[in-house]
Design a protein around this motif. Structure first.
Motif, PDB file in Angstrom:
ATOM      1  N   MET A 184       0.838  -1.201   0.000  1.00  0.00           N
ATOM      2  CA  MET A 184       0.000   0.000   0.000  1.00  0.00           C
ATOM      3  C   MET A 184       0.872   1.249   0.000  1.00  0.00           C
ATOM      4  O   MET A 184       1.815   1.357   0.787  1.00  0.00           O
ATOM      5  CB  MET A 184      -0.892   0.031   1.249  1.00  0.00           C
ATOM      6  N   GLN A 185       0.542   2.181  -0.883  1.00  0.00           N
ATOM      7  CA  GLN A 185       1.266   3.454  -0.894  1.00  0.00           C
ATOM      8  C   GLN A 185       0.412   4.519  -1.560  1.00  0.00           C
ATOM      9  O   GLN A 185      -0.329   4.238  -2.509  1.00  0.00           O
ATOM     10  CB  GLN A 185       2.602   3.317  -1.619  1.00  0.00           C
ATOM     11  N   SER A 186       0.521   5.732  -1.039  1.00  0.00           N
ATOM     12  CA  SER A 186      -0.175   6.854  -1.658  1.00  0.00           C
ATOM     13  C   SER A 186       0.568   7.308  -2.910  1.00  0.00           C
ATOM     14  O   SER A 186       1.810   7.338  -2.926  1.00  0.00           O
ATOM     15  CB  SER A 186      -0.282   8.030  -0.680  1.00  0.00           C
ATOM     16  N   VAL A 187      -0.188   7.668  -3.920  1.00  0.00           N
ATOM     17  CA  VAL A 187       0.438   8.218  -5.134  1.00  0.00           C
ATOM     18  C   VAL A 187       1.058   9.584  -4.851  1.00  0.00           C
ATOM     19  O   VAL A 187       1.850  10.087  -5.653  1.00  0.00           O
ATOM     20  CB  VAL A 187      -0.577   8.323  -6.298  1.00  0.00           C
ATOM     21  N   TYR A 188       0.706  10.185  -3.694  1.00  0.00           N
ATOM     22  CA  TYR A 188       1.231  11.500  -3.320  1.00  0.00           C
ATOM     23  C   TYR A 188       2.301  11.421  -2.229  1.00  0.00           C
ATOM     24  O   TYR A 188       2.632  12.425  -1.603  1.00  0.00           O
ATOM     25  CB  TYR A 188       0.096  12.408  -2.847  1.00  0.00           C
ATOM     26  N   ASP A 189       2.840  10.225  -2.003  1.00  0.00           N
ATOM     27  CA  ASP A 189       3.874  10.059  -0.970  1.00  0.00           C
ATOM     28  C   ASP A 189       5.096  10.902  -1.329  1.00  0.00           C
ATOM     29  O   ASP A 189       5.680  10.745  -2.403  1.00  0.00           O
ATOM     30  CB  ASP A 189       4.262   8.584  -0.857  1.00  0.00           C
ATOM     31  N   GLY A 190       5.482  11.795  -0.421  1.00  0.00           N
ATOM     32  CA  GLY A 190       6.639  12.637  -0.668  1.00  0.00           C
ATOM     33  C   GLY A 190       7.883  12.168   0.061  1.00  0.00           C
ATOM     34  O   GLY A 190       8.957  12.757  -0.078  1.00  0.00           O
ATOM     35  N   PHE A 191       7.752  11.093   0.857  1.00  0.00           N
ATOM     36  CA  PHE A 191       8.859  10.631   1.697  1.00  0.00           C
ATOM     37  C   PHE A 191       9.549   9.404   1.096  1.00  0.00           C
ATOM     38  O   PHE A 191      10.767   9.330   1.053  1.00  0.00           O
ATOM     39  CB  PHE A 191       8.329  10.325   3.095  1.00  0.00           C
ATOM     40  N   ILE A 192       8.739   8.441   0.648  1.00  0.00           N
ATOM     41  CA  ILE A 192       9.259   7.237  -0.002  1.00  0.00           C
ATOM     42  C   ILE A 192       8.722   7.222  -1.431  1.00  0.00           C
ATOM     43  O   ILE A 192       7.513   7.236  -1.643  1.00  0.00           O
ATOM     44  CB  ILE A 192       8.798   5.945   0.722  1.00  0.00           C
ATOM     45  N   ASP A 193       9.618   7.170  -2.378  1.00  0.00           N
ATOM     46  CA  ASP A 193       9.219   7.207  -3.789  1.00  0.00           C
ATOM     47  C   ASP A 193       8.359   5.986  -4.146  1.00  0.00           C
ATOM     48  O   ASP A 193       8.578   4.883  -3.632  1.00  0.00           O
ATOM     49  CB  ASP A 193      10.481   7.226  -4.662  1.00  0.00           C
ATOM     50  N   LYS A 194       7.387   6.200  -5.038  1.00  0.00           N
ATOM     51  CA  LYS A 194       6.474   5.117  -5.454  1.00  0.00           C
ATOM     52  C   LYS A 194       7.205   3.954  -6.111  1.00  0.00           C
ATOM     53  O   LYS A 194       6.666   2.851  -6.208  1.00  0.00           O
ATOM     54  CB  LYS A 194       5.411   5.654  -6.418  1.00  0.00           C
TER      55      LYS A 194
END
Length: 198
Positions: A144-154
């Protein structure tokens, strides 16, 4: 405890991956939330260098005390100051995706944090993950990951999906790295529970 459902979050990714890879009989499922799944920060990165200085014992104790003090005294200001590192969205957009209870949860999270030597261990472990470890995981896996994650790249989520057999990739539209906060958190919870129950 004979076997567990492992949830590995952020820089806890390598620990969860290693455990699921080396002790398959002990792991029922693995959920990777906004997780590091390959080499992350390197000695060339500014964040790596700063982390080595600010979060080494005993300095990290005072660093967290300062963060906790500021966080309790100015919760909204601290959230505004810190949220850009967790999301690629503008603060106005982030704000529209949060409730008052989320700001309070963020305050509580920062008020009880202590990394000890953990952050330094995180930095050393991310370089040690191999694709063979990911390929050796045999339990059901939810990524699971947000498409807007600014900490860990997708790319970490896609890398895990590529190398873990039969893993399920779920890209979310929550506000950023902390997918358990914000108006989309209920959907995050629903997906996790559905996965565990299945």
């Amino acid at each position: 405890i004979d076997s567990v459902h492992v949830v590995a979050i952020s820089a806890g990714g390598p620990s969860g991956i290693s455990f699921a890879s080396h002790y398959p009989e002990r792991v029922n499922t693995l959920t990777l939330q906004s997780a590091v799944t390959k080499e992350w920060l390197t000695p060339k990165d500014t964040e790596y260098k700063m982390g080595k200085i600010l979060f080494r014992p005993p300095l990290e104790k005072w660093m967290w005390k300062l963060i906790s003090y500021l966080n309790n005294a100015f919760p909204r200001l601290m959230f505004q100051a810190m949220s850009p590192q967790f999301s690629t969205l503008s603060f106005q957009r982030i704000k529209s995706m949060m409730d008052e209870k989320d700001i309070e949860a963020f305050r509580k999270m920062n008020s009880r944090q202590r990394s000890g030597e953990g952050f330094l261990l995180d930095l050393s472990q991310t370089a040690a993950i191999s694709s063979k470890e990911l390929q050796a995981i045999s339990c059901p896996v939810l990524i699971m990951q947000s498409v807007y994650d600014g900490f860990i790249d997708k790319s970490h989520a896609h890398y895990a999906k590529e190398h873990i057999p039969d893993a399920v990739l779920c890209l979310l539209h929550s506000w950023g790295h902390l997918i358990w906060l914000g108006k989309e958190a209920a959907e995050t919870d629903r997906i996790i529970l559905e996965f565990l129950e299945s």
